[in-house]
Design a protein around this motif. Structure first.
Motif, PDB file in Angstrom:
ATOM      1  N   ALA A   1       1.138  -1.511  -0.453  1.00 55.79           N
ATOM      2  CA  ALA A   1      -0.096  -0.414  -0.060  1.00 55.79           C
ATOM      3  C   ALA A   1       1.182   1.051   0.058  1.00 55.79           C
ATOM      4  CB  ALA A   1      -1.015  -0.154   1.059  1.00 55.79           C
ATOM      5  N   LEU A   2       2.076   1.013   0.728  1.00 60.50           N
ATOM      6  CA  LEU A   2       2.949   2.036   0.892  1.00 60.50           C
ATOM      7  C   LEU A   2       3.609   2.272  -1.053  1.00 60.50           C
ATOM      8  CD1 LEU A   2       4.340   4.864   2.065  1.00 60.50           C
ATOM      9  CD2 LEU A   2       6.129   2.944   2.598  1.00 60.50           C
ATOM     10  N   SER A   3       3.993   1.464  -1.451  1.00 57.08           N
ATOM     11  CA  SER A   3       4.737   1.689  -2.270  1.00 57.08           C
ATOM     12  C   SER A   3       3.821   1.975  -3.272  1.00 57.08           C
ATOM     13  CB  SER A   3       4.955  -0.076  -2.753  1.00 57.08           C
ATOM     14  OG  SER A   3       5.931  -0.153  -2.124  1.00 57.08           O
ATOM     15  N   GLN A   4       2.383   1.618  -3.970  1.00 56.03           N
ATOM     16  CA  GLN A   4       1.315   2.147  -4.645  1.00 56.03           C
ATOM     17  C   GLN A   4       1.026   3.929  -3.997  1.00 56.03           C
ATOM     18  OE1 GLN A   4      -2.218   0.591  -3.917  1.00 56.03           O
ATOM     19  NE2 GLN A   4      -2.825   0.668  -6.231  1.00 56.03           N
ATOM     20  N   ARG A   5       1.315   3.961  -2.666  1.00 53.64           N
ATOM     21  CA  ARG A   5       1.519   5.260  -3.072  1.00 53.64           C
ATOM     22  C   ARG A   5       2.120   6.368  -3.430  1.00 53.64           C
ATOM     23  NH1 ARG A   5      -1.237   3.686   2.674  1.00 53.64           N
ATOM     24  NH2 ARG A   5       1.138   4.268   3.624  1.00 53.64           N
ATOM     25  N   VAL A   6       3.068   6.224  -3.033  1.00 54.30           N
ATOM     26  CA  VAL A   6       4.497   6.802  -3.396  1.00 54.30           C
ATOM     27  C   VAL A   6       4.606   6.513  -5.037  1.00 54.30           C
ATOM     28  CG1 VAL A   6       6.793   6.778  -3.658  1.00 54.30           C
ATOM     29  CG2 VAL A   6       6.161   6.167  -1.940  1.00 54.30           C
ATOM     30  N   ARG A   7       3.717   5.446  -5.547  1.00 56.51           N
ATOM     31  CA  ARG A   7       3.779   5.288  -7.166  1.00 56.51           C
ATOM     32  C   ARG A   7       2.932   6.167  -8.123  1.00 56.51           C
ATOM     33  NH1 ARG A   7       4.257   1.429 -11.659  1.00 56.51           N
ATOM     34  NH2 ARG A   7       4.731   2.589 -12.897  1.00 56.51           N
ATOM     35  N   HIS A   8       1.771   6.307  -6.860  1.00 57.65           N
ATOM     36  CA  HIS A   8       0.223   7.366  -7.739  1.00 57.65           C
ATOM     37  C   HIS A   8       1.183   8.304  -7.250  1.00 57.65           C
ATOM     38  CE1 HIS A   8      -2.567   4.901  -8.878  1.00 57.65           C
ATOM     39  NE2 HIS A   8      -2.073   3.690  -8.186  1.00 57.65           N
ATOM     40  N   SER A   9       2.304   8.768  -5.985  1.00 56.40           N
ATOM     41  CA  SER A   9       2.707  10.069  -6.000  1.00 56.40           C
ATOM     42  C   SER A   9       3.404  10.750  -7.269  1.00 56.40           C
ATOM     43  CB  SER A   9       3.066  10.391  -5.045  1.00 56.40           C
ATOM     44  OG  SER A   9       4.401  10.223  -5.112  1.00 56.40           O
ATOM     45  N   PHE A  10       4.167   9.913  -8.136  1.00 50.27           N
ATOM     46  CA  PHE A  10       4.789  10.660  -9.121  1.00 50.27           C
ATOM     47  C   PHE A  10       3.837  10.224 -10.578  1.00 50.27           C
ATOM     48  CE2 PHE A  10       8.048   9.704  -5.919  1.00 50.27           C
ATOM     49  CZ  PHE A  10       9.106  10.865  -6.158  1.00 50.27           C
ATOM     50  N   ASP A  11       3.473   9.122 -10.561  1.00 52.63           N
ATOM     51  CA  ASP A  11       2.744   8.609 -12.028  1.00 52.63           C
ATOM     52  C   ASP A  11       1.770   7.836 -11.816  1.00 52.63           C
ATOM     53  OD1 ASP A  11       2.273   7.816 -14.466  1.00 52.63           O
ATOM     54  OD2 ASP A  11       3.531   6.041 -14.025  1.00 52.63           O
ATOM     55  N   PRO A  12       0.491   8.965 -11.363  1.00 49.82           N
ATOM     56  CA  PRO A  12      -0.597   8.875 -10.869  1.00 49.82           C
ATOM     57  C   PRO A  12      -1.151   8.042 -12.190  1.00 49.82           C
ATOM     58  CG  PRO A  12      -0.740  11.353 -11.786  1.00 49.82           C
ATOM     59  CD  PRO A  12       0.558  10.388 -11.938  1.00 49.82           C
ATOM     60  N   ARG A  13      -1.546   7.926 -13.217  1.00 53.66           N
ATOM     61  CA  ARG A  13      -1.737   7.001 -14.774  1.00 53.66           C
ATOM     62  C   ARG A  13      -1.380   5.593 -14.867  1.00 53.66           C
ATOM     63  NH1 ARG A  13      -4.934  10.384 -18.083  1.00 53.66           N
ATOM     64  NH2 ARG A  13      -5.987  12.407 -16.802  1.00 53.66           N
ATOM     65  N   ILE A  14       0.222   6.096 -14.121  1.00 57.74           N
ATOM     66  CA  ILE A  14       0.910   4.184 -14.484  1.00 57.74           C
ATOM     67  C   ILE A  14       1.229   4.557 -16.025  1.00 57.74           C
ATOM     68  CG2 ILE A  14       1.080   1.792 -13.979  1.00 57.74           C
ATOM     69  CD1 ILE A  14      -0.072   3.257 -11.432  1.00 57.74           C
ATOM     70  N   VAL A  15       1.686   6.228 -16.650  1.00 62.23           N
ATOM     71  CA  VAL A  15       2.144   5.203 -17.369  1.00 62.23           C
ATOM     72  C   VAL A  15       3.997   5.037 -17.451  1.00 62.23           C
ATOM     73  CG1 VAL A  15       2.811   7.365 -19.605  1.00 62.23           C
ATOM     74  CG2 VAL A  15       1.130   7.618 -18.549  1.00 62.23           C
TER      75      VAL A  15
END
Length: 421
Positions: free
Chosen positions: A395-409
């Motif tokens: 869950a923490l990794s997902q929050r970090v990922r979305h803070s940088f790249d919310p569209r998962i591009v």
């Protein structure tokens, strides 16, 4: 490059500057088309296969922006060839102290990649036990986020106190957080001399104890590795001499000023005497052996085990010997121990799941984690390449990922199998 455009069937977009990168990422967001990010593409087979028709090629960003040998820092664009940068700093008798791994032999590709790939992969060599990893030497970065915006993190000084040290997150992120365009790295003087003490014929558990004794000594050991005899089938290059002896070898490296290295080697040999007779490798012979260990040459794609999947396992060093023995016995493969047994490379006979169930069960039992570094494309589609995270960490990794790249591009699906669609 032609400026960013609507994506067609297959696009390889070679950028010239950070502005190009911004436009490409924004076009990807608008087109709902994920991007695969590459430099020289030497590590493309690590991770899950990505479903995308658009490749962002950073190899054109290849300039050295600044090099200040007296300040021990270098600023370089992310697409710069690693070999060229290493040659440059070597001319000033300097090095990247974390010994970046060259994966070309292991993966069966030519070239040793780019600076950006080195940071994105975060794979360090045997000196990590003393000098730390790639993230410990990354002082700052310029990058483009998954929003299509440029940002700067860190600075250009060794004592970096410029707010949140976000650049550390980019090391080992495999291009899933941001597109690095320029990085600043710490360099270190090369040691004047090095010697490697070698013990022969130890079993894995005894070798583990010998490495622990050496690393716990006051003699500043900068590398500790053990190669069971089975890993030498057959060995070439720097390790061929070890294979000819027909016995396992345990290696302990000392580096520094020549007089200090000689004195410490004599004292360490006395400490290791209960484990057997100590032989010595010096300077170029020592360096060649450690390069082969760093690059896992016994498991090279061109060698006898080239068709076998290869796992990279991190575990508590005290558990390394027993874990490696169990994996080799029950999996029918071979292992190499680095970092005093805290890092195990395991090559196992091919199976549909690359023996992931066995690996993960044994590794989790000792509190470690494992990544599948070499395997066929089909295996990498079917098996979690990177170690599955617990619910809280995921869950923490997902929050970090979305803070940088919310569209998962960026590199969608490379690290998480469930998104590789």
């Amino acid at each position: 490059m032609t400026r960013a455009r609507k994506f067609s069937a297959v696009d390889t977009l070679k950028v010239r500057d950070a502005k190009d990168v911004e436009e490409v990422v924004r076009a990807a967001i608008a087109s709902e088309q994920p991007l695969e990010i590459i430099g020289h593409g030497t590590k493309r087979t690590i991770g899950h296969p990505m479903a995308t028709n658009a490749v962002l090629d950073l190899s054109g960003l290849n300039a050295v922006s600044a090099y200040e040998p007296n300040e021990l820092i270098i600023t370089v664009q992310s697409g710069a060839p690693l070999a060229d940068v290493q040659s440059l700093i070597d001319s000033k008798n300097q090095q990247f102290a974390f010994e970046p791994m060259d994966t070309s032999a292991l993966l069966g590709v030519s070239g040793n990649g780019t600076i950006g790939g080195m940071i994105g992969a975060g794979l360090a060599g045997p000196r990590r036990i003393k000098a730390g990893g790639a993230r410990d030497h990354l002082l700052g970065a310029h990058a483009v986020s998954g929003f299509g915006d440029s940002f700067k993190t860190g600075g250009r000084v060794v004592k970096n106190v410029t707010g949140y040290d976000l650049c550390k997150l980019l090391a080992g992120s495999w291009g899933t957080l941001a597109v690095m365009t320029e990085v600043t790295l710490k360099v270190m003087p090369k040691p004047e001399s090095e010697r490697t003490l070698m013990l022969s014929g130890l079993d894995d558990v005894t070798a583990n104890r010998a490495m622990t004794a050496a690393l716990g000594s006051p003699y500043d050991v900068s590398g500790a590795a053990h190669l069971p005899n089975s890993a030498f089938r057959p060995a070439t290059g720097a390790l061929a001499g070890f294979a000819a002896q027909g016995r396992a070898v345990t290696l302990l490296r000392l580096e520094g000023i020549a007089a200090s290295v000689a004195d410490r080697a004599k004292s360490l040999a006395t400490t290791l005497a209960p484990f057997g007779a100590v032989e010595m490798l010096q300077d170029s012979a020592s360096a060649a052996a450690w390069s082969a260990i760093r690059d896992v040459e016994p498991f090279a794609a061109s060698g006898a085990l080239g068709a076998w999947p290869v796992w990279r396992i991190v575990c508590p060093p005290a558990a390394g010997g027993a874990l490696g023995q169990a994996l080799a016995r029950d999996g029918g493969g071979d292992v190499i121990y680095d970092w005093g047994g805290g890092l195990i490379w395991a090559a196992l006979p091919p199976k549909p799941d690359a023996q992931a169930a066995l690996i993960r069960q044994r590794v989790e039992a000792v509190g470690g984690h494992a990544a599948l570094i070499r395997a066929s494309e089909q295996v990498r589609r079917d098996v979690d390449v990177f170690h599955p995270q617990g619910a809280g960490l995921a869950a923490l990794s997902q929050r970090v990922r979305h803070s940088f790249d919310p569209r998962i591009v960026l590199n969608r699906g490379r690290m998480l199998r469930r998104t590789a669609t």
